[in-house]
Enzyme design. Structure first.
Site, PDB file in Angstrom:
ATOM      1  N   CYS A 106      -8.610 -25.423  31.172  1.00 29.39           N
ATOM      2  CA  CYS A 106      -7.272 -26.873  30.972  1.00 29.39           C
ATOM      3  C   CYS A 106      -6.954 -25.734  29.978  1.00 29.39           C
ATOM      4  O   CYS A 106      -6.793 -25.939  29.147  1.00 29.39           O
ATOM      5  CB  CYS A 106      -7.691 -28.006  31.129  1.00 29.39           C
ATOM      6  SG  CYS A 106      -6.007 -28.909  30.892  1.00 29.39           S
ATOM      7  N   GLY A 162      -6.054 -23.797  44.222  1.00 27.54           N
ATOM      8  CA  GLY A 162      -5.414 -24.829  43.747  1.00 27.54           C
ATOM      9  C   GLY A 162      -4.167 -25.504  44.310  1.00 27.54           C
ATOM     10  O   GLY A 162      -4.349 -26.246  45.185  1.00 27.54           O
ATOM     11  N   ASN A 178     -10.418 -17.569  40.286  1.00 25.52           N
ATOM     12  CA  ASN A 178      -9.058 -19.013  40.876  1.00 25.52           C
ATOM     13  C   ASN A 178      -7.345 -18.033  40.126  1.00 25.52           C
ATOM     14  O   ASN A 178      -7.978 -17.572  39.131  1.00 25.52           O
ATOM     15  CB  ASN A 178      -9.426 -20.261  39.956  1.00 25.52           C
ATOM     16  CG  ASN A 178      -8.241 -20.877  40.218  1.00 25.52           C
ATOM     17  OD1 ASN A 178      -8.157 -21.118  38.837  1.00 25.52           O
ATOM     18  ND2 ASN A 178      -8.072 -21.498  40.895  1.00 25.52           N
TER      19      ASN A 178
END
EC number: 1.3.1.-
Length: 337
Positions: free
Chosen positions: A103, A227, A203
């Site tokens: 994150c 995502g 990702n």
């Protein structure tokens, strides 16, 4: 596509809904799994259990009826707190623990958590060993390629993870400093895949079936985390799965189906959060669903002023009814021409 295993769990396909704070709540996870995701991951949960008593935190935790295998993502910078949080989540029903070291948000990095941990490989190792030792379920890890471009240590961290007993690794192809700008570094992800023997998931910027296939082919990874591309488009999972399996495109969902999915999503949000909070959270999701549709921007401005669940559902139905009438008019004019 060959089956991907995470510990004792065999995923039905290699497409995972990436954990996103404020997005991948239970209603969205359930919807994405129904529309083709092979696995879904919860929103990030703080390892500080003193914060778990708030209503917001309790809603983020795992719930009965969550799609299996139930994967919960935890974040924090203290090894013992992370281990305790992992244990508590497993006792509550988590079947996989995912550790957040990816994150980029300031409020997470300022607490020496998320991608800030990449700057301290010794602490990374300590946390991973502590969590793996604390639970008897598979532990997975999400990272970025490094803190910044001068400090790209994703490869080292991947090796540390494998040595610590991490069962699968997800790599967002940017550094923390990049946030979400620039191109994802698929070459770095490919190098990480070559360096470890555990499953690796790519990702970042996987927005279409063609892009999904290209990333799988160029990186050699075992699967993909999707995502932001799923926001307002939860059916992207079935589109990608079908394309990877057959080489053919699924037809885009018809207006009627999009309306049904959106109304189902609204009802689930209202039921899960209650009327007041559900109405508020529904606004961003409706904005995503309608962002690219004619009249969507204007509708969103009106929708955001609505204060009750019935008005939200009625206005969504009216929007789609108007769109159908508009399309029928356009078709009629085309025939007449």
């Amino acid at each position: 596509m060959s089956a991907v295993r995470i510990g004792q769990y065999t995923l039905r396909n290699n497409l995972i809904l990436a954990p996103m704070a404020g997005v991948t709540d239970q209603p969205f996870r359930t919807l994405c799994q129904r529309l083709g995701a092979g696995m879904v991951v919860s929103e990030m949960v703080s390892s500080d259990m003193s914060l778990w008593n708030s209503r917001k935190s309790s809603l983020r935790r795992i719930h009965e009826g969550d799609p299996e295998p139930r994967s919960v993502q935890i974040a924090g910078g203290d090894a013992q707190m992370m281990a305790a949080a992992a244990k508590a989540n497993v006792e509550a029903g988590a079947q996989i623990i995912d550790i957040n070291m990816g994150c980029p948000a300031k409020k997470v990095c300022n607490k020496a958590a998320g991608s800030a941990l990449l700057r301290d490989e010794a602490l990374v190792s300590e946390i991973l060993h502590a969590v793996v030792s604390a639970v008897d379920v598979p532990v997975t890890l999400k990272i970025r390629t490094g803190w910044d471009r001068a400090n790209k240590n994703g490869l080292n961290v991947a090796k540390i993870a494998e040595q610590a007993g991490i069962q699968a690794l997800a790599v967002h192809g940017r550094t923390r400093a990049d946030l979400y700008t620039g191109e994802a570094e698929y070459d770095t992800i490919g190098a990480i895949k070559q360096a470890v023997s555990i499953p690796v998931f790519a990702n970042g910027d996987i927005t279409s079936p063609e892009k999904a296939r290209a990333v799988l082919e160029t990186t050699g990874v075992d699967g993909l985390l999707i995502g932001r591309a799923a926001q307002g488009r939860p059916w992207i999972f079935r589109e990608i799965e079908h394309y990877l399996r057959t080489g053919e495109h699924l037809p885009a969902p018809q207006l009627d189906e999009v309306e049904r999915i959106l109304l189902e999503h609204l009802a689930a949000l209202h039921a899960f959060y209650g009327d007041v909070m559900g109405v508020r959270i529904a606004r961003k999701h409706v904005g995503w669903y309608l962002a690219t549709r004619p009249g969507g921007k204007e509708f969103r401005a009106r929708f955001n002023a609505l204060e009750d669940t019935q008005a939200q559902c009625a206005n969504v139905r009216a929007f789609f009814s108007e769109r159908r009438q508009s399309l029928e008019t356009e078709d009629g004019q085309g025939v007449a021409a």
